[in-house]
Enzyme design. Structure first.
Site, PDB file in Angstrom:
ATOM      1  N   ASP A 101      -1.840  -6.232  -8.756  1.00 55.73           N
ATOM      2  CA  ASP A 101      -0.811  -5.649  -9.487  1.00 55.73           C
ATOM      3  C   ASP A 101      -1.002  -3.865 -10.101  1.00 55.73           C
ATOM      4  O   ASP A 101      -1.573  -3.977 -10.141  1.00 55.73           O
ATOM      5  CB  ASP A 101      -1.096  -6.547 -10.943  1.00 55.73           C
ATOM      6  CG  ASP A 101      -0.404  -6.500 -12.056  1.00 55.73           C
ATOM      7  OD1 ASP A 101       0.278  -5.298 -12.228  1.00 55.73           O
ATOM      8  OD2 ASP A 101      -0.584  -7.375 -13.295  1.00 55.73           O
ATOM      9  N   TYR A 160       9.039  -0.907 -15.585  1.00 54.32           N
ATOM     10  CA  TYR A 160       9.535  -0.064 -17.051  1.00 54.32           C
ATOM     11  C   TYR A 160       8.830   0.781 -17.461  1.00 54.32           C
ATOM     12  O   TYR A 160       8.357   1.077 -18.147  1.00 54.32           O
ATOM     13  CB  TYR A 160       9.802  -0.869 -17.765  1.00 54.32           C
ATOM     14  CG  TYR A 160       9.039  -1.823 -18.158  1.00 54.32           C
ATOM     15  CD1 TYR A 160       7.435  -1.784 -18.049  1.00 54.32           C
ATOM     16  CD2 TYR A 160       9.187  -3.026 -17.625  1.00 54.32           C
ATOM     17  CE1 TYR A 160       6.695  -2.401 -18.929  1.00 54.32           C
ATOM     18  CE2 TYR A 160       8.082  -4.150 -17.589  1.00 54.32           C
ATOM     19  CZ  TYR A 160       7.157  -3.932 -18.594  1.00 54.32           C
ATOM     20  OH  TYR A 160       5.892  -4.666 -17.838  1.00 54.32           O
TER      21      TYR A 160
HETATM   22  C1  PLP Z   1      -1.277  -4.407 -15.905  1.00 54.86           C
HETATM   23  C2  PLP Z   1      -0.275  -5.596 -16.288  1.00 54.86           C
HETATM   24  N1  PLP Z   1      -0.178  -6.952 -15.935  1.00 54.86           N
HETATM   25  C3  PLP Z   1       1.499  -6.780 -16.471  1.00 54.86           C
HETATM   26  C4  PLP Z   1       2.128  -6.539 -17.618  1.00 54.86           C
HETATM   27  C5  PLP Z   1       3.269  -7.681 -18.207  1.00 54.86           C
HETATM   28  O1  PLP Z   1       4.265  -7.558 -17.484  1.00 54.86           O
HETATM   29  P1  PLP Z   1       5.835  -8.461 -18.204  1.00 54.86           P
HETATM   30  O2  PLP Z   1       5.958  -7.903 -20.039  1.00 54.86           O
HETATM   31  O3  PLP Z   1       6.527  -7.415 -17.240  1.00 54.86           O
HETATM   32  O4  PLP Z   1       5.550  -9.907 -17.690  1.00 54.86           O
HETATM   33  C6  PLP Z   1       2.234  -5.471 -18.072  1.00 54.86           C
HETATM   34  C7  PLP Z   1       2.568  -5.292 -19.437  1.00 54.86           C
HETATM   35  O5  PLP Z   1       2.454  -3.712 -19.674  1.00 54.86           O
HETATM   36  C8  PLP Z   1       0.610  -4.334 -16.974  1.00 54.86           C
HETATM   37  O6  PLP Z   1       0.301  -3.771 -17.862  1.00 54.86           O
END
Ligand code: PLP
Length: 359
Positions: A146, A171
């Protein structure tokens, strides 16, 4: 885009402005920032959805193993999506969590997939993606990284690290604005084996044939699901125009300088704030976090003074460094605002303790 394309073209914009290929076009542009060749990244949906897609496909590619390994520093949605998928599949999968420092010790032949966030959202601690991926591969484990706090924050080279799947949002450091779409990367060597769990019409081989049966589209296109957010993609493209003008290595160097300066200034004037990020800038992303028990109230006081960071429970104050538009003078201003708020206890005000829905 809103005036000339959406305003005048209406739905003909799908062809006339080529909105339909925007997810792959922007995917290729993001690919340049994360070491992904053209045709291996596609944009759409939110990051939670992309985590689910990557994990579902990875588990199918490595079908004889039942453990999904992650760490306690991962962002909760990655873990929640995993838990949800495990329940839906009902095939005896198990999510195992270890300490971030111990990941390498937990890589063994029972693990199907290693799911990690490269930069810890709370502390900024940076995993060694290349080494962990290589160690995982030695044990026959697929990797999903991620990159939410990596893309646009530091150089990433997915090809060199031989990563299997990667996902990320646009974002944060990529500046597409709140709710901007996510991206997914799939190594070209795996794409034909990856069955999309979310088999939406725009990931179909021929969406406009309107077949009654699903057939996955070519390459990374299969990871598309439904209609992409065109206005938000236009915002992302505008941001990527800026990224075309800079070298991510320069951005990283500046980010390290700025965050080192920030730590030095804050620590010298506010001994009550405890550094929660790695001190060595090579081991953190582009953020600095400090711990303080009343961190929530302090952050509200800082925001009131124009210094905007955020708070992550239970006691982390998080500050992001985006060298595209933040310089050393901003860092000095930020540090003096923090000094004022801490030394004069400006945070100690009942209204700053009232928790808003978003912290
Ligand atoms: C490491 C990580 N993964 C996933 C997410 C969440 O993703 P989303 O709200 O776009 O589904 C975040 C949100 O800040 C994040 O920091």
């Amino acid at each position: 885009m809103m005036r000339d394309e959406w305003g005048d073209m209406l739905i003909t914009g799908w062809n006339r402005a080529d909105w339909i290929s925007q997810p792959s076009r922007t995917g290729d542009r993001i690919g340049k920032l994360i070491g992904a060749p053209a045709g291996t990244v596609v944009v759409g949906d939110t990051l939670s959805i992309k985590v689910y897609q990557a994990l579902a496909s990875a588990l199918e590619i490595n079908p004889d193993r039942k453990i999904i390994l992650s760490d306690t520093g991962n962002f909760p949605t990655d873990l929640y999506m995993t838990q949800g998928l495990i329940e839906s599949l009902d095939k005896g999968y198990e999510l195992k969590l270890c300490a971030p420092e111990a990941v390498a010790d937990f890589l063994n032949e029972d693990v199907a997939v290693l799911l990690l966030t490269e930069v810890d959202y709370k502390t900024g601690r940076l995993h060694d993606m290349k080494t962990l991926t290589a160690k995982a591969h030695e044990k026959g484990i697929l990797t999903i990284w991620d990159l939410a706090h990596s893309a646009g924050a530091l150089p990433v080279d997915l090809s060199a690290a031989d990563v299997d799947f990667a996902v990320g949002c646009t974002y944060k450091y990529l500046n597409s604005g709140p709710g901007g779409p996510a991206f997914i990367y799939l190594a070209a060597r795996l794409v034909d084996q990856a069955r999309p769990a979310l088999s939406g019409w725009l990931g179909h081989n021929q969406p406009f044939a309107f077949d009654l049966d699903y057939r996955p589209g070519p390459g990374i296109e299969r990871m598309r699901v439904g209609t992409p957010p065109i206005i938000q993609l236009a915002a992302l493209e505008a941001s990527l125009d800026i990224w075309d003008l800079v070298d991510i290595n320069d951005v990283r160097e500046k980010s390290r300088e700025l965050s080192d300066l920030f730590i030095e200034l804050v620590e010298s004037s506010c001994p009550d704030l405890k550094l929660a990020s790695p001190r060595d800038s090579r081991q953190r992303g582009s953020q600095v976090s400090f711990q303080f028990q009343q961190g929530y109230a302090v952050m509200q006081a800082l925001i009131e003074q124009g210094l905007i960071g955020d708070f992550r429970a239970p006691d982390i104050m998080r500050f992001g460094f985006t060298p595209l538009y933040i310089d050393a003078e901003d860092v000095q201003t930020a540090a003096s605002i923090i000094e004022d708020v801490m030394v004069n206890r400006l945070w100690d005000n009942a209204e700053y303790f009232v928790q808003s829905p978003v912290t």
